[in-house]
Design an enzyme around this catalytic site. Structure first.
Site, PDB file in Angstrom:
ATOM      1  N   SER A   1       4.058  15.420  39.872  1.00 26.91           N
ATOM      2  CA  SER A   1       5.341  15.269  39.250  1.00 26.91           C
ATOM      3  C   SER A   1       5.906  16.793  39.327  1.00 26.91           C
ATOM      4  CB  SER A   1       5.376  15.218  37.476  1.00 26.91           C
ATOM      5  OG  SER A   1       5.459  13.968  37.147  1.00 26.91           O
ATOM      6  N   GLY A   2       7.445  16.792  39.593  1.00 19.61           N
ATOM      7  CA  GLY A   2       7.930  18.126  40.054  1.00 19.61           C
ATOM      8  C   GLY A   2       8.012  18.578  41.217  1.00 19.61           C
TER       9      GLY A   2
ATOM     10  N   ASP B   1      15.815  13.790  35.255  1.00 19.44           N
ATOM     11  CA  ASP B   1      14.344  14.406  35.057  1.00 19.44           C
ATOM     12  C   ASP B   1      14.189  15.635  35.895  1.00 19.44           C
ATOM     13  OD1 ASP B   1      11.826  14.619  34.253  1.00 19.44           O
ATOM     14  OD2 ASP B   1      10.900  13.116  35.666  1.00 19.44           O
TER      15      ASP B   1
ATOM     16  N   HIS C   1      10.008  16.130  32.218  1.00 20.24           N
ATOM     17  CA  HIS C   1       9.136  15.318  31.439  1.00 20.24           C
ATOM     18  C   HIS C   1       7.562  16.197  31.505  1.00 20.24           C
ATOM     19  CE1 HIS C   1       7.431  13.469  35.343  1.00 20.24           C
ATOM     20  NE2 HIS C   1       6.365  13.654  34.606  1.00 20.24           N
TER      21      HIS C   1
END
Length: 260
Positions: free
Chosen positions: A214-215, A116, A67
């Protein structure tokens, strides 16, 4: 903001933070790490600003959340920075890379509540040294509830200011069982926490991952086990962070792409 009606919305608001507490992507309740003690960390940047974390898993490849690509500025080529501790300081240890290719997991577009994951191929290979190192992948199934894990990232440390941390942070969170996380008092199957996902947080809601993280990696007992994916609100005890597990499902896909 009202409870998200789908995980699609949940991801679309991830990078911009439409309201003060809506997407689980920042480190809360953590502390600054020793400079360059996590040399596998990547800062994925768009228009000169940090948007997501990532993990260097090969000299040419970074693993992150799919995302993250939704938040790259239009008309601007995102970049990857390795060897950073402070985002604002001109550190001699930093290596900055153009991106050759973005490869989200194939089923991410049709099923954004899961899958994701995204691979980023760097334009040139990273130079490995004491400040830039690989983090090796561990492909297994679930993580036992109650396991203590660490999340690392440059996410914001204040849920009201929502500004990425200038320096790299780490926080310890506790894995919550899938049954509990899917229960009515937690996510109530909205989203459904699948076998390829894991919840982790804090019983008091004081330790969490959120915007900007994120990530980044979830590291449990020294092993890289999952990627920061999402959540709902920051630092809420019954809305813990949601992570994409590095299960066998993803192993062949990652290894096949790395071979090219």
């Amino acid at each position: 903001m009202a409870r998200f009606s789908s995980f699609s919305l949940f991801f679309l608001i991830a990078g911009s933070y439409m309201t003060p507490k809506c997407f689980n992507m920042e480190i809360l309740g953590g502390q600054e790490v020793s400079p360059h003690s996590e040399p596998f960390m990547a800062s994925i940047q768009s228009a000169g600003s940090h948007v997501c974390g990532g993990v260097l898993i090969h000299r040419l490849w970074v693993l992150t959340a799919a995302h993250c690509q939704l938040h790259f500025a239009k008309g601007q080529s995102p970049k990857v920075v390795l060897g950073a501790h402070s985002l604002s300081t001109k550190e001699a240890s930093k290596q900055t890379f153009e991106i050759q290719k973005l490869i989200p997991f194939p089923r991410f577009r049709s099923d954004p509540t899961s899958n994701d994951l995204m691979l980023i191929k760097l334009h040139t290979a990273a130079k490995l040294n004491k400040n830039v190192q690989l983090l090796h992948l561990i492909f297994k199934h679930g993580i036992r509830a109650g396991t203590k894990c660490q999340v690392i990232g440059w996410g914001a440390t204040d849920p009201d200011l929502l500004i990425p941390s200038d320096t790299l942070q780490k926080v310890t969170v506790t894995v919550i069982s899938r049954k509990v996380c899917n229960s009515q008092s937690y996510y109530n199957h909205n989203p459904v926490i699948t076998e390829d996902m894991v919840c982790a947080g804090d019983t008091k809601g004081q330790k969490d991952s959120c915007q900007g993280d994120s990530g980044g990696p979830l590291i449990c007992k020294g092993a890289f086990r999952a990627i920061v994916s999402g959540g709902f609100k920051c630092g809420e005890a019954k809305k813990p962070g949601v992570y994409t597990l590095l299960t066998k499902k993803y192993e062949a896909w990652i290894k096949t792409n790395l071979a090219h």
